[in-house]
Design a protein around this motif. Structure first.
Motif, mmCIF file in Angstrom:
data_model
loop_
_atom_site.group_PDB
_atom_site.id
_atom_site.type_symbol
_atom_site.label_atom_id
_atom_site.label_comp_id
_atom_site.label_asym_id
_atom_site.label_seq_id
_atom_site.Cartn_x
_atom_site.Cartn_y
_atom_site.Cartn_z
ATOM 1 N N LEU A 190 10.210 -4.752 1.491
ATOM 2 C CA LEU A 190 8.971 -4.338 1.709
ATOM 3 C C LEU A 190 8.063 -5.534 2.160
ATOM 4 O O LEU A 190 7.302 -5.661 3.180
ATOM 5 C CB LEU A 190 8.179 -3.882 0.266
ATOM 6 C CG LEU A 190 8.604 -2.365 -0.062
ATOM 7 C CD1 LEU A 190 8.187 -2.170 -1.543
ATOM 8 C CD2 LEU A 190 8.234 -1.363 0.913
ATOM 9 N N TYR B 169 4.410 -5.803 3.688
ATOM 10 C CA TYR B 169 3.663 -5.170 2.488
ATOM 11 C C TYR B 169 3.419 -6.467 1.312
ATOM 12 O O TYR B 169 4.273 -7.484 1.342
ATOM 13 C CB TYR B 169 4.706 -3.873 1.683
ATOM 14 C CG TYR B 169 4.688 -2.931 2.326
ATOM 15 C CD1 TYR B 169 4.055 -1.813 1.874
ATOM 16 C CD2 TYR B 169 5.551 -2.765 3.392
ATOM 17 C CE1 TYR B 169 4.116 -0.572 2.565
ATOM 18 C CE2 TYR B 169 5.574 -1.636 4.092
ATOM 19 C CZ TYR B 169 5.099 -0.498 3.555
ATOM 20 O OH TYR B 169 5.013 0.855 4.298
ATOM 21 N N SER C 174 -0.139 -1.613 1.617
ATOM 22 C CA SER C 174 0.270 -1.638 3.026
ATOM 23 C C SER C 174 0.101 -2.616 3.914
ATOM 24 O O SER C 174 -0.932 -3.471 3.733
ATOM 25 C CB SER C 174 -0.098 -0.234 3.726
ATOM 26 O OG SER C 174 -1.442 -0.252 3.801
ATOM 27 N N GLU D 148 -3.803 0.844 2.396
ATOM 28 C CA GLU D 148 -3.042 2.023 1.472
ATOM 29 C C GLU D 148 -2.669 1.217 0.353
ATOM 30 O O GLU D 148 -2.001 0.269 0.285
ATOM 31 C CB GLU D 148 -2.036 2.876 2.112
ATOM 32 C CG GLU D 148 -2.830 3.508 3.310
ATOM 33 C CD GLU D 148 -1.672 4.174 4.001
ATOM 34 O OE1 GLU D 148 -1.525 5.488 3.976
ATOM 35 O OE2 GLU D 148 -0.627 3.604 4.613
ATOM 36 N N VAL E 292 0.071 1.746 -2.261
ATOM 37 C CA VAL E 292 1.458 2.470 -2.108
ATOM 38 C C VAL E 292 2.168 2.500 -3.469
ATOM 39 O O VAL E 292 2.515 1.453 -3.962
ATOM 40 C CB VAL E 292 2.101 1.846 -0.873
ATOM 41 C CG1 VAL E 292 3.444 2.788 -0.752
ATOM 42 C CG2 VAL E 292 1.548 1.840 0.410
ATOM 43 N N TYR F 97 -8.861 2.005 -1.551
ATOM 44 C CA TYR F 97 -7.674 2.265 -0.774
ATOM 45 C C TYR F 97 -7.459 3.630 -0.572
ATOM 46 O O TYR F 97 -7.597 4.460 -1.454
ATOM 47 C CB TYR F 97 -6.449 1.481 -1.347
ATOM 48 C CG TYR F 97 -6.649 0.061 -1.243
ATOM 49 C CD1 TYR F 97 -6.356 -0.437 0.175
ATOM 50 C CD2 TYR F 97 -6.710 -0.563 -2.397
ATOM 51 C CE1 TYR F 97 -6.621 -2.125 0.066
ATOM 52 C CE2 TYR F 97 -6.615 -2.177 -2.371
ATOM 53 C CZ TYR F 97 -6.541 -2.815 -1.153
ATOM 54 O OH TYR F 97 -6.582 -4.001 -1.120
ATOM 55 N N ARG G 204 -0.892 6.377 -1.233
ATOM 56 C CA ARG G 204 0.306 7.075 -0.676
ATOM 57 C C ARG G 204 1.583 6.653 -1.807
ATOM 58 O O ARG G 204 1.610 5.823 -2.623
ATOM 59 C CB ARG G 204 0.612 6.277 0.413
ATOM 60 C CG ARG G 204 1.819 6.765 1.490
ATOM 61 C CD ARG G 204 2.019 6.059 2.636
ATOM 62 N NE ARG G 204 3.022 5.067 2.582
ATOM 63 C CZ ARG G 204 2.863 3.809 3.210
ATOM 64 N NH1 ARG G 204 1.988 3.744 4.221
ATOM 65 N NH2 ARG G 204 3.794 3.140 2.938
ATOM 66 N N ASP H 189 5.667 6.319 -1.915
ATOM 67 C CA ASP H 189 6.770 6.276 -1.059
ATOM 68 C C ASP H 189 8.002 6.311 -1.902
ATOM 69 O O ASP H 189 8.080 6.243 -3.187
ATOM 70 C CB ASP H 189 6.794 4.838 -0.354
ATOM 71 C CG ASP H 189 5.713 4.779 0.746
ATOM 72 O OD1 ASP H 189 5.098 5.798 1.068
ATOM 73 O OD2 ASP H 189 5.719 3.713 1.426
ATOM 74 N N PRO I 209 8.269 6.584 3.721
ATOM 75 C CA PRO I 209 6.548 6.736 3.283
ATOM 76 C C PRO I 209 6.463 7.878 3.218
ATOM 77 O O PRO I 209 6.596 8.993 3.831
ATOM 78 C CB PRO I 209 6.260 5.926 4.815
ATOM 79 C CG PRO I 209 7.422 5.306 5.424
ATOM 80 C CD PRO I 209 8.515 6.252 5.113
ATOM 81 N N ASP I 210 5.110 8.248 2.584
ATOM 82 C CA ASP I 210 4.452 9.446 2.328
ATOM 83 C C ASP I 210 5.459 10.600 1.967
ATOM 84 O O ASP I 210 5.301 11.587 2.349
ATOM 85 C CB ASP I 210 3.751 9.871 3.478
ATOM 86 C CG ASP I 210 2.186 10.375 3.187
ATOM 87 O OD1 ASP I 210 2.059 10.433 1.943
ATOM 88 O OD2 ASP I 210 1.307 10.820 4.115
#
Length: 134
Positions: free
Chosen positions: A28, A33, A53, A58, A60, A102, A105, A107, A125-126
């Motif tokens: 990451l 990230y 992110s 985002e 995450v 933010y 999301r 992952d 992702p997502d």
């Protein structure tokens, strides 16, 4: 000595999981990230990694699944509805404790292998829509 065998097996499983989380964090960070938390736990529910992110828009929440091989079961198959609901509860607790502006999301990172030379990382992702689980 069945009990001793079980403890040894559990310890190896935990070591593999920690190694996978370490490798996921490195991956990451290489992707841009920012890691905010690792192993965030509340009420017996945990988040493996919380990150920002690369574009800093985002928050995450990342579930990491590590396996030595995927011959019998893929790492993704280990993430069921109950696991997702626990992730959502832990993420909600994190957001309540650390309110930030933010987008959110979820992952999944799967890691298959036992060393750098046979490692396979998949970042999804997502991975799921939390609204489908509440």
């Amino acid at each position: 000595m069945y009990f001793g065998y079980t403890q040894k097996k559990m310890a190896q499983h935990n070591q593999l999981g920690k190694w996978g989380e370490e490798r996921a964090c490195r991956y990451l960070e290489e992707q841009g990230y920012s890691i905010r938390e690792r192993d965030f736990a509340i009420n017996h529910k945990d988040l493996d990694i919380v990150a920002i992110s690369p574009d800093e828009t985002e928050l995450v929440f990342i579930e990491v699944k590590t396996r030595t091989s995927d011959d019998f079961i893929s790492p993704l198959q280990a993430i069921n509805r109950k696991k997702i609901l626990n992730l959502l509860k832990a993420a909600n607790a994190y957001i309540q404790a650390e309110p930030r502006d933010y987008n959110i999301r979820f992952d999944i990172i799967t890691i298959v292998g036992t060393a750098e030379d046979n490692l396979r990382i998949e970042h999804i992702p997502d991975a799921f829509n939390p609204l489908l689980f509440i």
